[in-house]
Design an enzyme around this catalytic site. Structure first.
Site, PDB file in Angstrom:
ATOM      1  N   TRP A 194      27.861   2.540  77.216  1.00  0.00           N
ATOM      2  CA  TRP A 194      27.670   1.121  75.927  1.00  0.00           C
ATOM      3  C   TRP A 194      25.889   1.149  75.573  1.00  0.00           C
ATOM      4  O   TRP A 194      24.959   0.163  76.520  1.00  0.00           O
ATOM      5  CB  TRP A 194      28.406  -0.554  76.310  1.00  0.00           C
ATOM      6  CG  TRP A 194      27.802  -1.317  75.446  1.00  0.00           C
ATOM      7  CD1 TRP A 194      28.282  -1.485  74.571  1.00  0.00           C
ATOM      8  CD2 TRP A 194      26.714  -1.887  75.901  1.00  0.00           C
ATOM      9  NE1 TRP A 194      27.998  -2.490  73.808  1.00  0.00           N
ATOM     10  CE2 TRP A 194      26.327  -2.997  74.973  1.00  0.00           C
ATOM     11  CE3 TRP A 194      25.634  -2.599  76.766  1.00  0.00           C
ATOM     12  CZ2 TRP A 194      25.365  -4.362  74.540  1.00  0.00           C
ATOM     13  CZ3 TRP A 194      24.116  -3.215  76.201  1.00  0.00           C
ATOM     14  CH2 TRP A 194      24.564  -4.746  74.695  1.00  0.00           C
ATOM     15  N   ASP A 361      30.370 -12.716  61.086  1.00  0.00           N
ATOM     16  CA  ASP A 361      30.703 -11.386  61.541  1.00  0.00           C
ATOM     17  C   ASP A 361      32.044 -11.990  63.164  1.00  0.00           C
ATOM     18  O   ASP A 361      32.384 -14.006  62.477  1.00  0.00           O
ATOM     19  CB  ASP A 361      29.583 -11.085  62.913  1.00  0.00           C
ATOM     20  CG  ASP A 361      30.025  -9.946  63.517  1.00  0.00           C
ATOM     21  OD1 ASP A 361      30.082  -9.656  64.986  1.00  0.00           O
ATOM     22  OD2 ASP A 361      29.669  -8.466  63.459  1.00  0.00           O
ATOM     23  N   LYS A 472      34.716  -5.071  59.196  1.00  0.00           N
ATOM     24  CA  LYS A 472      34.416  -4.331  60.274  1.00  0.00           C
ATOM     25  C   LYS A 472      35.008  -4.338  61.178  1.00  0.00           C
ATOM     26  O   LYS A 472      35.372  -5.984  62.006  1.00  0.00           O
ATOM     27  CB  LYS A 472      32.795  -5.686  60.526  1.00  0.00           C
ATOM     28  CG  LYS A 472      32.285  -4.806  62.250  1.00  0.00           C
ATOM     29  CD  LYS A 472      31.206  -5.576  62.513  1.00  0.00           C
ATOM     30  CE  LYS A 472      30.430  -5.021  63.751  1.00  0.00           C
ATOM     31  NZ  LYS A 472      29.200  -5.727  64.382  1.00  0.00           N
ATOM     32  N   TRP A 473      36.180  -3.230  61.972  1.00  0.00           N
ATOM     33  CA  TRP A 473      37.212  -3.462  62.492  1.00  0.00           C
ATOM     34  C   TRP A 473      36.727  -3.070  63.884  1.00  0.00           C
ATOM     35  O   TRP A 473      36.363  -1.701  64.317  1.00  0.00           O
ATOM     36  CB  TRP A 473      38.193  -2.412  62.130  1.00  0.00           C
ATOM     37  CG  TRP A 473      39.166  -2.408  62.756  1.00  0.00           C
ATOM     38  CD1 TRP A 473      39.528  -1.511  64.021  1.00  0.00           C
ATOM     39  CD2 TRP A 473      41.073  -2.353  62.518  1.00  0.00           C
ATOM     40  NE1 TRP A 473      40.931  -1.889  64.745  1.00  0.00           N
ATOM     41  CE2 TRP A 473      41.702  -2.357  63.158  1.00  0.00           C
ATOM     42  CE3 TRP A 473      41.319  -3.516  61.294  1.00  0.00           C
ATOM     43  CZ2 TRP A 473      42.559  -2.727  63.368  1.00  0.00           C
ATOM     44  CZ3 TRP A 473      42.914  -2.973  61.304  1.00  0.00           C
ATOM     45  CH2 TRP A 473      43.921  -3.257  61.948  1.00  0.00           C
ATOM     46  N   ASP A 474      36.802  -4.108  64.389  1.00  0.00           N
ATOM     47  CA  ASP A 474      36.056  -3.522  66.173  1.00  0.00           C
ATOM     48  C   ASP A 474      37.119  -3.916  67.076  1.00  0.00           C
ATOM     49  O   ASP A 474      38.159  -3.954  67.235  1.00  0.00           O
ATOM     50  CB  ASP A 474      35.301  -4.790  66.744  1.00  0.00           C
ATOM     51  CG  ASP A 474      33.992  -4.888  67.509  1.00  0.00           C
ATOM     52  OD1 ASP A 474      34.130  -3.983  67.838  1.00  0.00           O
ATOM     53  OD2 ASP A 474      32.938  -6.197  67.724  1.00  0.00           O
ATOM     54  N   MET A 475      36.414  -3.157  68.177  1.00  0.00           N
ATOM     55  CA  MET A 475      37.407  -2.891  69.507  1.00  0.00           C
ATOM     56  C   MET A 475      36.812  -3.149  70.878  1.00  0.00           C
ATOM     57  O   MET A 475      36.143  -2.124  71.253  1.00  0.00           O
ATOM     58  CB  MET A 475      38.381  -1.335  69.105  1.00  0.00           C
ATOM     59  CG  MET A 475      39.848  -2.052  70.047  1.00  0.00           C
ATOM     60  SD  MET A 475      39.346  -1.088  72.078  1.00  0.00           S
ATOM     61  CE  MET A 475      38.692   0.803  72.092  1.00  0.00           C
ATOM     62  N   ASN A 476      36.802  -3.642  71.624  1.00  0.00           N
ATOM     63  CA  ASN A 476      36.169  -3.969  72.932  1.00  0.00           C
ATOM     64  C   ASN A 476      36.226  -3.861  74.123  1.00  0.00           C
ATOM     65  O   ASN A 476      35.512  -4.543  75.053  1.00  0.00           O
ATOM     66  CB  ASN A 476      35.342  -5.587  72.189  1.00  0.00           C
ATOM     67  CG  ASN A 476      34.440  -5.858  71.307  1.00  0.00           C
ATOM     68  OD1 ASN A 476      33.549  -5.190  71.283  1.00  0.00           O
ATOM     69  ND2 ASN A 476      34.258  -6.736  70.069  1.00  0.00           N
ATOM     70  N   ASP A 544      25.628  -1.153  69.786  1.00  0.00           N
ATOM     71  CA  ASP A 544      25.072  -2.895  69.740  1.00  0.00           C
ATOM     72  C   ASP A 544      23.628  -2.324  69.520  1.00  0.00           C
ATOM     73  O   ASP A 544      22.652  -3.606  69.655  1.00  0.00           O
ATOM     74  CB  ASP A 544      25.515  -2.800  70.518  1.00  0.00           C
ATOM     75  CG  ASP A 544      27.006  -3.622  69.941  1.00  0.00           C
ATOM     76  OD1 ASP A 544      27.251  -3.297  69.089  1.00  0.00           O
ATOM     77  OD2 ASP A 544      27.906  -4.453  71.054  1.00  0.00           O
TER      78      ASP A 544
END
Ligand code: GLA
Length: 722
Positions: A194, A361, A472-476, A544
């Protein structure tokens, strides 16, 4: 393009040749991949494989243990790393593939359920499908090769069809290829974590197996699904470079095993770790596509092939060729501390500088107090933060002449949510075991179509509720304790691949339902920056980490495979939120310029000078983005080996040349540095400010950097004048 003569298949692009041959007894032998060869091969020579002591003869008087193979199932005389493994109903695990026949298509068929490069009408693309068969097990394997003549790329994929009894497939690589002459070669890959994604690692290829892999359930920030093999002498702009890139977003493995005779087997595909697929009679398994790019012009040459192919024949939709939005995103500006007026205030300031999109966001939905509190999965509006709703906010943003964009993390659910309360069985988990939380969230079970359809419905409802033009297609989080209550117990080995198939189904559906929305993918930054995601979303939030010096490296590494047009790159505040470092404002702009440029700060907090620099940066970006995004990129100096990093972009019409120069440690009166340029017209004259230079001078003597770099960074535009 594709020719079959004297038992040899020739696959030719403008600058490359790939060849394989049908040897005695139906063995498909790999013969060559590299610079274009116009003459026929000498069959006596290419099929003359040297015998190795102790190898078992499994094809006439030869052994597959030393024949360079095109695909290598386990169990026979070949003792090298297998590309396919299966256990059959009789308990055996030997697969014997022999050549049957072939077909040449004038097109490139789609891969069922999987993203892949494609051909458009008029493209010079042909596909060779070679049919291999295991007679005893009644198993058919189809090796597909698509040749992009003008783009100099070859894609490969494998389809395994069971016409016999039910069996367990435990490994299915997308390709393997045996190369001779491996000693004195290097392996390159992009690794990290990350915030430090795609660090370029180059290491010597030694005897034995060397590989990289992801077991995280996503392609991951640990390793990108890409490797390159090159000579020791290969540099950015000279020498042989062979690239392999997997169009897949889940677990993968990629590597090379060099045998004692200097033959390296390169392989890539879905990671066999945590993978098993049951194939009933009549069922098939489609492996993801791998894209091969060879260049004799070094690593930049290889990357240029990927850039053009991925930009024009992997990315799709309305935004593929369009100038994208110039965004401002509120994440680093406000985190969870925002309301409607605050967002509008940020947008107002940005609009005056020419920014055209305001992205809201994380935190806009009900239950989301902070990342520890719930709401993921429900996607209901947050009336505390936005009492007038998204609709009103989007109207106020639109009234400023801006697009409105929104963040989602649709693959996840918080334990505190209506969804989890109603469907605790909808998460990936192993029954009877504790499911670990990461970022206080669980991963939804996308092997279950009902879950996928729920996500499509919930996200779709929000997208229709206001004028949302960007997502914004996030995956955390990565996957842990992987299991599915939906699948029967004998299919638990299929979960991780079926998850990715479910994700692709969701993305295909939503991007077709909302063709006018620009989708950007994100996974805690660049944790799933891969060609699979680019097929659905033409850009990715690169990392990030927004610190300029770190970003130089991350974007440089990313450019080994992906074009700058695919990289989200924003200017953020200092001291930087990830590192606490302060870099000059102009440098932050210059570093973000070649990517999909935007801001990630509250411009209301900037000084007048910073606002002026921002205004000029937006102007410059709009003027030059065509060159950054559609031109040819040369990497001239690597930030991984020197304090100086230099990129060059040559426009499609070759009339504009941009040099991006970044210096980690600007030095007063440092030794003169000459940067040799590439891809210019040697007879032409180029103008930079008030000075003129000959093309041949810039390519052979180089451009002299004054005092190294005056402001730690410069973006210089040369214009061809005659
Ligand atoms: C991830 C993304 C960030 C931001 C946060 C919000 O970390 O990479 O850009 O969207 O999630 O929670």
């Amino acid at each position: 393009m594709i020719l079959f003569k004297n038992n040899i298949f020739y696959l030719n692009t403008n600058k490359t040749t790939y060849a394989m041959g049908v040897f005695n007894d139906g063995i498909l032998a790999h013969l060559y991949w590299g610079k274009r060869i116009y003459n026929e091969f000498c069959a006596d020579e290419v099929f003359d494989f040297q015998h190795r002591h102790m190898a078992a003869f499994d094809c006439d008087c030869k052994s597959t243990d030393y024949i360079p193979l095109e695909y290598a199932p386990q169990g026979g005389a070949d003792l090298r790393i297998p590309s396919m493994e299966a256990t059959y109903s009789d308990g055996s695990n030997l697969t014997v593939l022999r050549y049957c026949d072939y077909e040449i298509l004038n097109s490139k068929p789609k891969l069922s359920g999987l993203p892949a490069t494609y051909a458009e009408e008029g493209d010079k693309v042909e596909t060779l499908v070679v049919h291999m068969r295991d007679e005893l097990q009644n198993l058919d394997v189809y090796l597909s090769y698509s040749v992009f003549e003008e783009l100099d790329a070859i894609t490969r994929s494998v389809r395994i069809v069971n016409n016999g009894e039910k069996f367990r497939l435990t490994k299915a690589m997308s390709f393997s290829m045996d190369f001779y002459g491996m000693p004195k070669s290097d392996l390159i890959h992009l690794d990290g974590c990350w915030g430090r994604e795609r660090t370029v690692t180059r290491r010597e290829i030694v005897h034995g197996n060397q590989n990289i892999e992801s077991r995280a359930g996503a392609s991951s920030a640990y390793h990108n699904p890409f490797i390159a093999v090159c000579d020791k002498e290969t540099t950015e702009n000279s020498g042989d470079a062979y690239g392999f890139s997997l169009v897949y977003s889940g677990n993968f493995v990629a590597g090379i095993e060099m045998d004692p005779y200097g033959c390296g087997r390169v392989y890539m595909g879905i990671n066999p770790c945590k993978f098993e697929f049951i194939l009933e009679n009549g069922e098939d398994f489609q492996c993801p596509e791998v894209v091969l790019a060879y260049s004799s012009n070094g690593l930049s040459g290889m990357s240029q092939i990927y850039h053009k192919l991925y930009r024009t024949r992997l990315c799709r939709g309305k935004f593929r060729d369009a100038d994208r939005f110039v965004l401002i995103n509120n994440w680093e500006a406000t985190y969870f501390n925002f309301d409607e007026d605050k967002i509008v205030k940020i947008a107002e300031k940005a609009a005056k500088l020419g920014v055209d999109t305001m992205v809201l966001d994380d935190g806009w939905f009900a239950g989301r107090v902070d990342e520890m509190a719930g709401g993921l999965g429900d996607w209901l509006e947050n009336k505390d933060r936005l009492p007038n709703g998204l609709k009103k906010l989007s109207e106020r943003i639109n009234a400023l002449g801006m697009h409105f964009g929104l963040w989602f993390e649709p693959e996840m659910v918080n334990p505190v949510s209506r969804l989890f309360e109603a469907h605790p069985e909808w998460i990936l988990h192993v029954k009877g075991r504790t499911q670990s939380l990461s970022r206080y969230q669980y991963t939804l079970d996308l092997t279950n179509k009902e879950v996928c359809d729920y996500i499509i419905g919930a996200v779709g409802r929000v997208l229709k509720s206001a004028n949302i033009e960007y997502v914004k297609w996030d995956m955390n989080r990565y996957m842990s304790e992987v299991g599915s209550e939906f699948l029967p117990k004998e299919k638990q080995g299929e979960v991780m691949h079926r998850y990715i198939l479910g994700l692709y189904y969701i993305l295909e559906t939503l991007t077709s339902q909302f063709p006018n929305i620009l989708f950007e993918s994100c996974s805690s930054g660049g944790g799933r920056f891969d060609p699979g995601m680019l097929y659905y979303m033409p850009q990715t939030w690169t990392s990030d980490t927004t610190d300029a010096l770190e970003r130089i490296k991350i974007q440089y590494g990313t450019s080994f495979v992906y074009p700058y047009s695919a990289m989200g790159a924003h200017v953020s505040a200092c001291p930087n939120h990830q590192l606490g470092r302060t870099t000059p404002f102009r440098m932050r702009c210059d570093v973000a310029l070649p990517g999909q440029f935007g801001f990630e700060l509250d411009l209301n907090k900037c000084t007048d000078e910073e606002i002026e620099t921002s205004r000029r940066a937006v102007e410059k970006y709009k003027e030059l983005r065509n060159v950054f995004h559609r031109g040819t990129c040369y990497r001239l100096r690597s930030p991984f080996s020197t304090d100086l990093s230099v990129l060059e972009f040559v426009s499609e019409d070759e009339n504009t040349v941009i040099l991006c120069v970044y210096s980690k440690i600007p030095t007063v009166l440092a030794a003169d540095e000459y940067i040799k340029l590439y891809g210019l017209d040697e007879k032409a004259t180029y103008k930079l400010g008030g000075k003129t230079y000959g093309g041949d001078y810039l390519m052979n003597k180089g451009y002299k950097l004054c005092n190294n770099v005056e402001y730690a960074s410069s973006v210089l535009g040369f214009i061809k004048i005659n």
